[in-house]
Scaffold this active site. Structure first.
Site, PDB file in Angstrom:
ATOM      1  N   ALA A 170      -1.212  -0.835  -4.594  1.00 26.93           N
ATOM      2  CA  ALA A 170      -2.343  -0.080  -4.337  1.00 26.93           C
ATOM      3  C   ALA A 170      -1.668   1.381  -4.071  1.00 26.93           C
ATOM      4  O   ALA A 170      -1.188   1.465  -2.983  1.00 26.93           O
ATOM      5  CB  ALA A 170      -3.403  -0.654  -3.318  1.00 26.93           C
ATOM      6  N   PHE A 202       0.832  -1.366  -0.148  1.00 28.31           N
ATOM      7  CA  PHE A 202      -0.075   0.020  -0.041  1.00 28.31           C
ATOM      8  C   PHE A 202       0.833   1.154  -0.066  1.00 28.31           C
ATOM      9  O   PHE A 202       1.861   1.195   0.646  1.00 28.31           O
ATOM     10  CB  PHE A 202      -0.725   0.115   1.402  1.00 28.31           C
ATOM     11  CG  PHE A 202      -2.111  -0.605   1.249  1.00 28.31           C
ATOM     12  CD1 PHE A 202      -3.174  -0.367   0.521  1.00 28.31           C
ATOM     13  CD2 PHE A 202      -2.296  -1.911   1.764  1.00 28.31           C
ATOM     14  CE1 PHE A 202      -4.289  -1.058   0.529  1.00 28.31           C
ATOM     15  CE2 PHE A 202      -3.340  -2.729   1.760  1.00 28.31           C
ATOM     16  CZ  PHE A 202      -4.414  -2.326   1.051  1.00 28.31           C
ATOM     17  N   ASP A 203       0.563   2.176  -0.685  1.00 26.81           N
ATOM     18  CA  ASP A 203       0.892   3.578  -0.553  1.00 26.81           C
ATOM     19  C   ASP A 203       0.224   4.257   0.702  1.00 26.81           C
ATOM     20  O   ASP A 203      -0.993   3.747   0.850  1.00 26.81           O
ATOM     21  CB  ASP A 203       0.620   4.365  -1.751  1.00 26.81           C
ATOM     22  CG  ASP A 203       0.799   5.839  -1.530  1.00 26.81           C
ATOM     23  OD1 ASP A 203       2.198   6.322  -1.095  1.00 26.81           O
ATOM     24  OD2 ASP A 203      -0.074   6.763  -1.855  1.00 26.81           O
ATOM     25  N   LYS A 204       0.783   5.275   1.401  1.00 29.11           N
ATOM     26  CA  LYS A 204       0.217   5.493   2.572  1.00 29.11           C
ATOM     27  C   LYS A 204      -0.768   6.720   2.078  1.00 29.11           C
ATOM     28  O   LYS A 204      -2.118   6.417   2.344  1.00 29.11           O
ATOM     29  CB  LYS A 204       0.920   6.097   3.568  1.00 29.11           C
ATOM     30  CG  LYS A 204       0.444   6.609   5.021  1.00 29.11           C
ATOM     31  CD  LYS A 204       1.307   6.898   5.959  1.00 29.11           C
ATOM     32  CE  LYS A 204       2.013   8.400   5.678  1.00 29.11           C
ATOM     33  NZ  LYS A 204       1.082   9.523   5.849  1.00 29.11           N
ATOM     34  N   THR A 205      -0.259   7.847   1.903  1.00 24.46           N
ATOM     35  CA  THR A 205      -0.942   8.898   1.728  1.00 24.46           C
ATOM     36  C   THR A 205      -2.012   8.845   0.477  1.00 24.46           C
ATOM     37  O   THR A 205      -1.566   8.613  -0.609  1.00 24.46           O
ATOM     38  CB  THR A 205      -0.099  10.268   1.464  1.00 24.46           C
ATOM     39  OG1 THR A 205       0.979  10.272   2.397  1.00 24.46           O
ATOM     40  CG2 THR A 205      -0.822  11.327   1.638  1.00 24.46           C
TER      41      THR A 205
END
Lengths: 627, 73
Positions: A505, A305-308
């Site tokens: 994602a 996952f990307d965070k922001t």
């Protein structure tokens, strides 16, 4: 003439069926044969025409096989067989068309949402025109219950919209002036006038339809294999049938072999599963781009996952307002928001947005200055407002009280940015702002783990401190912070080198390289921006992480369904061929089993239309939801 | 270069795809052909100087696939 016959095919089927049934009640052999031959000819005509048309195009069709078989049966005097086979072929085709239409119904339902008519203002008058005639720049009127015919901006009025066609979200969302509306959505209640920006095939809705259509066509590896298989299989069967004839000198057996071996269920089994699965996703706001994407999504074991913007909302929001003086939280927010209207900074905008969302009054005109990297100074209603960080307070010579410092530190440790609000040289309060974690993120990650994702990793360009905070809240063990886009790509390549099947994602634009590098890329669609829709293999239209979990279990179910269909079809053909060679299955019964197997694979695929993830057990809610 | 989309009656056999694509590809003026099996559509790009959309439509019909509606853009 030919089209006429095609049109009345269903009647021909009925007539044939009736003739066959009648023939059984006839005693005299001559009449019986006459009825059966009539039935064969009537049902045989449309089959023969199709066979001929295909042959003219030098393509080899199942109709040709049946025609040969029927002529053969007539020659050897097996009239019952010839009549039953032609009847079953037509009747089976009819049932197949009916059931196939069901598996394709998801897309059709989606397309039915496409508006037909629009009310536009032309020459100062309202006129209803077909939607094709609306042009960009037209002023379009939409009333309660009406469909939005274009993509555009609301110029006047306000209303709530059901945007299920675009986002899969069934709850209405409220929109006022300057908000964007999308074609294919429905105005639930209210009245708006919209300036058209995109019309016809350029609208987001039309693009989604086109993408889904293409996704349903694009073939998975299994399908491609089956296609190649069918190419060799069909001529192979002809050769085998010839062999059977040469060896046994039994024309009847050879012809039966030929007809029964047709790869009907084999050819249609995998595509129908995909169509039903992709259609199901499309209706729930998950765009899976094709059979290949379904298969790779079903096969992943690691999810990055990307965070922001992906795990968090990507938009800073006011999380808390603390007051120290006589001002209430609302007064403080009103004054701060009015002062921040001059700001272009994303934190300032967050304060303005918060005030708008709570319906607080806007300021007319505000005088002030922006101090870069520190904050703003402004005059609002005769009050001197300063909003900013510690260094701004220092240069302005305003002492930070112990209470304010303690509160700011506490908020910062929790992942917020603390903004000091000063009114007339005194610290009146602290506004905390943070990029909040998506509400459904913990539940979605839990569901993904439950469904078999073993490893969840978070990558971010953000600083280590805030990355760890988010990861802790979501119970993600593996976090890598302060990464550049190329670092993310490298990281994904490393995972792949270790033999993992990786899904990435992200929110589409800055994560694009990593999304492309992963085995499967997932993008948050954010109402369907073109860039994100094009880069990723899977697009979550409503930015809902729960859709990701649905997409994953749907992909798994679809790929399982496809395998079931393939095994079933191969099994049927093997059993049938053995049966024919052993002498247990005749032309008519073989045809029956063959048609039944085609119907069964379609029916199996239809289960996917209704596929819904197992409902999560609702945790007992101790606190009432805030209104 | 123009693009036309023909909506056909529901296609049921995947072999229809080859039949339509093969024959249209051989037609003069037709540039690209794509049959969308599941949505039962034919997408054609063609040179408007060499052939008209109606001509392609009648070709498809003659193959045994009645055209329900046409969209040219």
């Amino acid at each position: 003439m030919l089209n006429k016959i095609n049109q009345y095919k269903n009647y021909l089927t009925v007539v044939t069926g009736a003739l066959i049934v009648l023939s059984f009640f006839l005693g005299q052999a001559v009449w019986k044969d006459a009825f059966l031959i009539a039935a064969t000819v009537i049902a045989g005509i449309p089959i023969f025409i199709k066979a001929f048309q295909a042959l003219r195009m030098k393509s080899f069709s199942i109709e040709l096989l049946v025609t040969i078989a029927v002529i053969g049966a007539l020659i050897i005097g097996e009239y019952v067989e010839s009549a039953v086979v032609t009847f079953l072929f037509l009747f089976g085709g009819y049932l197949e068309a009916r059931t196939l239409a069901k598996t394709r119904s998801s897309l059709k339902k989606l397309m039915e949402l496409a508006p037909q008519e629009a009310t536009v203002i032309r020459d100062g008058r309202q006129a209803a025109v077909p939607v094709e005639e609306v042009e960009a720049g037209d002023r379009v009127i939409i009333r309660s219950g009406g469909k939005v015919p274009v993509d555009g901006k609301i110029a006047a009025g306000e209303a709530s919209f059901i945007e299920a066609a675009i986002t899969g979200e069934s709850k209405p969302s409220f929109k006022g002036e300057q908000s964007s509306v999308f074609s294919g959505t429905i105005l639930d209640s209210g009245y708006v006038e919209v300036i058209a920006e995109k019309v016809g095939d350029d609208t987001t809705f039309a693009k989604i339809i086109e993408l889904v259509e293409e996704a349903q066509e694009s073939k998975s590896k299994t399908e491609k294999f089956l296609d190649r298989f069918a190419q060799f299989y069909t001529p192979g069967v002809v050769v085998l049938a010839l062999l059977v004839y040469v060896i046994t000198v039994n024309l009847h057996l050879a012809i039966t072999f030929l007809v029964v071996a047709c790869p009907g269920a084999l050819v249609i089994g995998a595509p129908v599963s995909n169509v039903a699965g992709i259609g199901n996703g499309a209706r729930k706001g998950v765009l899976i781009k094709g059979g290949e994407a379904v298969e790779s999504l079903a096969g992943i074991d690691t999810l990055v996952f990307d965070k922001t913007g992906t795990l968090t909302k990507g938009k800073p929001e006011v999380t808390e307002i603390k007051t120290f003086l006589q001002y209430s939280g609302e007064e403080l927010l009103t004054l701060s928001a009015q002062a921040e209207t001059i700001s272009e900074h994303h934190l300032g905008k967050a304060i303005v947005r918060e005030a708008e969302n709570t319906g607080l009054p806007r300021a007319e005109k505000v005088q002030g200055e922006i101090i870069k990297g520190k904050g703003i100074k402004a005059q609002v209603n005769g009050k001197e407002i300063i909003l900013g960080n510690r260094s701004l307070l220092q240069t302005a010579g305003i002492p930070v009280t112990d209470a304010a410092e303690a509160h700011a530190e506490k908020q910062e440790r929790a992942g917020n940015t603390a903004i000091f609000a000063v009114i007339n040289s005194e610290i009146a309060g602290i506004i905390s702002i943070a990029d909040q974690i998506r509400k459904e993120a913990p539940e979605a990650l839990a569901a993904l783990r439950e469904n078999g994702i073993r490893r969840i990793i978070m990558l971010t360009g953000d600083n280590r401190h805030s990355a760890v905070l988010v990861a802790e809240q979501l119970k993600i063990e593996e976090v890598h912070a302060e990464l550049l886009p190329q670092d993310k790509v490298k990281f994904i390549h490393e995972l792949q080198a270790q033999g993992h099947k990786v899904a990435m994602a992200g929110d589409g634009i800055n994560d694009a390289p990593a999304i492309a590098a992963a085995d499967i890329g997932l993008a948050m669609g954010e109402g369907g921006t073109e860039i994100s829709m094009e880069t990723a293999d899977v697009v979550l239209m409503a930015d809902k992480l729960m859709q990701l979990s649905h997409a994953y279990s749907l992909a798994k179910a679809t790929s399982r369904n496809m395998k079931q269909n393939t095994y079933f079809a191969v099994g049927t053909v093997v059993i049938l061929l053995t049966g024919v060679l052993m002498g247990g299955i005749h032309l008519a019964s073989g045809m029956f089993i063959h048609e039944a197997s085609v119907l069964l694979v379609i029916l199996n695929a239809m289960r996917l239309i209704k596929f819904a993830e197992k409902k999560q057990k609702k945790h007992p809610q101790l606190l009432p939801e805030p209104a | 270069m123009k693009k036309a989309v023909y909506q056909l009656e529901a296609l049921t056999c995947p072999s229809c795809i080859q039949k339509i694509e093969k024959s249209l590809r051989k037609t003069k003026g037709v540039d690209t052909v794509k049959v969308l099996f599941h949505s039962s559509k034919v997408r054609v790009q063609f040179e408007e100087e060499a052939i008209e959309a109606e001509e392609i439509e009648s070709n498809i019909s003659r193959l045994g696939y009645p055209v329900l509606s046409t969209k040219v853009s």
